[in-house]
Design a protein around this motif. Structure first.
Motif: not given
Length: 335
Positions: A10-11, A58-60, A62, A72, A75, A77, A97, A99, A101
């Motif tokens: 997710s973004g 930022r991306y999350s 799963k 999970d 998140s 960046t 990315c 973790a 930030d």
């Protein structure tokens, strides 16, 4: 029914970008580190016409297996983007990315005194102050937090370097994780919340590939740490025996107090375990495998299986289109 892996990224524009990216998304890799480094994720795409996302996006992430719930992975960046290509693999774009930030703030240099008169006096209060300077909270093991620190000085040193140095001295591990500065006892297989991590079970019959390297460390009968006693005007010494034969192993520098000398002597014992080893194991995707967890090896023989192992890092690589998920577990001997 064969379980098929799935991944959700997710973004800022979508609850799941994977369907939008389609076959252009080649793989999603997540690396969980047990030590000082921040966890990382890499999104690999087919090369242009895609343009790289801006730094800080930022991306999350799963992932899991169908049927089943998603794990999970946290998140991340965007920190940088890399491009490359070959005749065999074609051209690719890798979006790297991290973790934490707030890691850039942890690299800021400065100077400060830490003593009881200034409201410190314990490791916990010092770590909490360092985290506050970076704009986050600290999650410190109660055992580490209670260690008395009569005085420390940070001189033109970054927050992260100073925190790492202090952690090494008192037998702890510090790590930026999930938006917090997490400080745990070294060698304790626990999560940031203090709960025991479930072991990673690795059976020789089910691995894709593996290697292990073991060596015997030099033997010592005890560790020695010196400290200066200002009341008596002389140097005291603390010893910690650990049942081996051989000469003593002495610390290079004096410690500020007797309490710290005892802790340093005990910490050195854990670093001088009889056997030292590393290894790596590649296997089918295991979303429950996390860095820092104990690793139980079966089917590899007594010389390997009898040693206490811990996961130093765990990497997951998922191919959304091809339906593949490979987990790589790097191990080291547990102190």
């Amino acid at each position: 029914m064969i379980a098929r892996p799935f991944v959700i990224v997710s973004g800022p524009t979508s609850a799941n970008l994977v369907p939008f990216w389609g076959s252009d998304l080649l793989s999603v890799s997540i690396t969980d580190q047990a030590g000082y480094e921040s966890d990382e994720a890499v999104l690999t795409f087919k090369a242009p016409p895609f343009s790289p996302p801006p730094k800080g996006t930022r991306y999350s992430i799963k992932a899991g297996f169908v049927p089943g719930a998603a794990a999970d992975f946290g998140s991340f960046t965007v920190s940088r983007t890399a491009f490359g290509g070959s005749a065999e693999d074609g051209e690719t774009m890798e979006v790297h990315c991290r973790a934490a930030d707030f890691i850039d703030k942890m690299k800021a240099s400065g100077s400060k005194h830490y003593d009881p008169e200034g409201g410190f006096g314990t490791a916990g209060k010092i770590f909490e102050s360092l985290a506050a300077e970076a704009g986050v909270s600290a999650l410190v093991s109660p055992v580490i937090a209670s260690i008395e620190i009569p005085y420390r000085m940070r001189l033109n040193q970054s927050l992260l370097d100073f925190a790492t140095e202090l952690a090494d001295e008192i037998g702890a591990v510090v790590k930026p994780q999930a938006g917090k500065l997490v400080v745990l006892e070294r060698g304790k297989a626990q999560s940031g919340s203090g709960k025991d991590l479930p072991p990673i079970l690795i059976d020789r019959r089910r691995v894709y590939g593996w290697d292990v390297d073991i060596e015997e460390r030099p033997a010592h009968e005890k560790t020695e740490t010196s400290w200066y006693d200002p009341k008596k005007g002389r140097v005291g010494r603390e010893n910690q025996s650990f049942g081996e034969t051989g000469g003593p192993f002495s610390a290079l520098h004096l410690t500020p107090s007797q309490a710290e000398a005892k802790k340093t002597a005990a910490t050195m014992v854990t670093a001088l375990t009889r056997w030292s080893g590393t290894g790596s194991f590649e296997m089918r995707g295991n979303p429950a495998a996390v860095a820092g967890a104990p690793v139980i090896l079966t089917g590899f023989g007594t010389a390997i299986g009898a040693i206490q192992w811990v996961a130093s890092s765990v990497s997951h690589t998922i191919d959304p289109e091809g339906g593949g998920w490979v987990t790589m577990v790097e191990v080291e001997t547990r102190e």
